[in-house]
Design an enzyme around this catalytic site. Structure first.
Site, PDB file in Angstrom:
ATOM      1  N   VAL A  33      -9.462  30.336  66.832  1.00  0.00           N
ATOM      2  CA  VAL A  33      -8.309  31.236  66.794  1.00  0.00           C
ATOM      3  C   VAL A  33      -8.116  31.850  68.173  1.00  0.00           C
ATOM      4  CG1 VAL A  33      -7.353  33.311  65.733  1.00  0.00           C
ATOM      5  CG2 VAL A  33      -8.811  31.808  64.401  1.00  0.00           C
ATOM      6  N   CYS A  34      -6.866  31.854  68.648  1.00  0.00           N
ATOM      7  CA  CYS A  34      -6.536  32.545  69.888  1.00  0.00           C
ATOM      8  C   CYS A  34      -5.378  33.505  69.611  1.00  0.00           C
ATOM      9  CB  CYS A  34      -6.191  31.541  70.991  1.00  0.00           C
ATOM     10  SG  CYS A  34      -4.692  30.603  70.670  1.00  0.00           S
ATOM     11  N   LYS A  35      -4.747  33.993  70.648  1.00  0.00           N
ATOM     12  CA  LYS A  35      -3.696  34.993  70.469  1.00  0.00           C
ATOM     13  C   LYS A  35      -2.423  34.400  69.845  1.00  0.00           C
ATOM     14  CE  LYS A  35      -1.768  38.922  72.879  1.00  0.00           C
ATOM     15  NZ  LYS A  35      -1.801  39.702  74.116  1.00  0.00           N
TER      16      LYS A  35
END
Length: 140
Positions: A98-100
């Site tokens: 998961v990233c931004k």
């Protein structure tokens, strides 16, 4: 200005054709790579609940502290290579990166896949989409 554009197109059909073909090829490539090993928030939730998937949040610590998926591990993308050994004990489980905004997780997912994580996925849209879907976040 529009007249100049039409004149350019009429005078350089091969150049314009090459540009259009390149643009189409790039769009197709991006569409395919975006969907490869990418999960929607619903699919990720099901994988977490049914198969005890491990969530790896690759955002920086300050972003992680503002809100993250419950149970997520924070391993910033900049230190993923040096901290990869922390994930070795969960190689048999699905791993969701998961990233931004869902753009940086592809590279991290590819690193995990190359390191032998057969079930490494990325979250489409990242935490922005997760929160837009109204799914819970924790701030601990």
């Amino acid at each position: 200005m529009i007249d100049q554009l039409f004149e350019f197109v009429m005078n350089h059909p091969l150049l314009v054709g090459a540009f259009v073909l390149s643009l189409i090829a790039w769009i197709v490539y991006e569409a395919r790579s975006a969907s490869t090993n990418a999960l929607t928030a619903t699919e990720a939730t099901q994988l977490i609940n049914r198969e005890d998937a491990v969530v790896v949040d690759i955002r920086e610590s300050k972003d992680f502290k503002t809100g993250h998926i419950a149970g997520a591990r924070n391993i910033p993308q900049s230190s993923l290579d040096s901290r990869m050994n922390e994930l070795n004990k969960v190689k048999d489980k699905p791993v969701i990166v998961v990233c931004k905004h869902g753009q940086g997780s592809g590279a991290a997912q590819a690193k995990l896949a190359k390191a032998g994580f057969e079930r490494a996925f990325k979250l489409k849209g990242g935490m922005a989409q997760w929160q837009a879907d109204g799914l819970p976040v924790v701030k601990k």
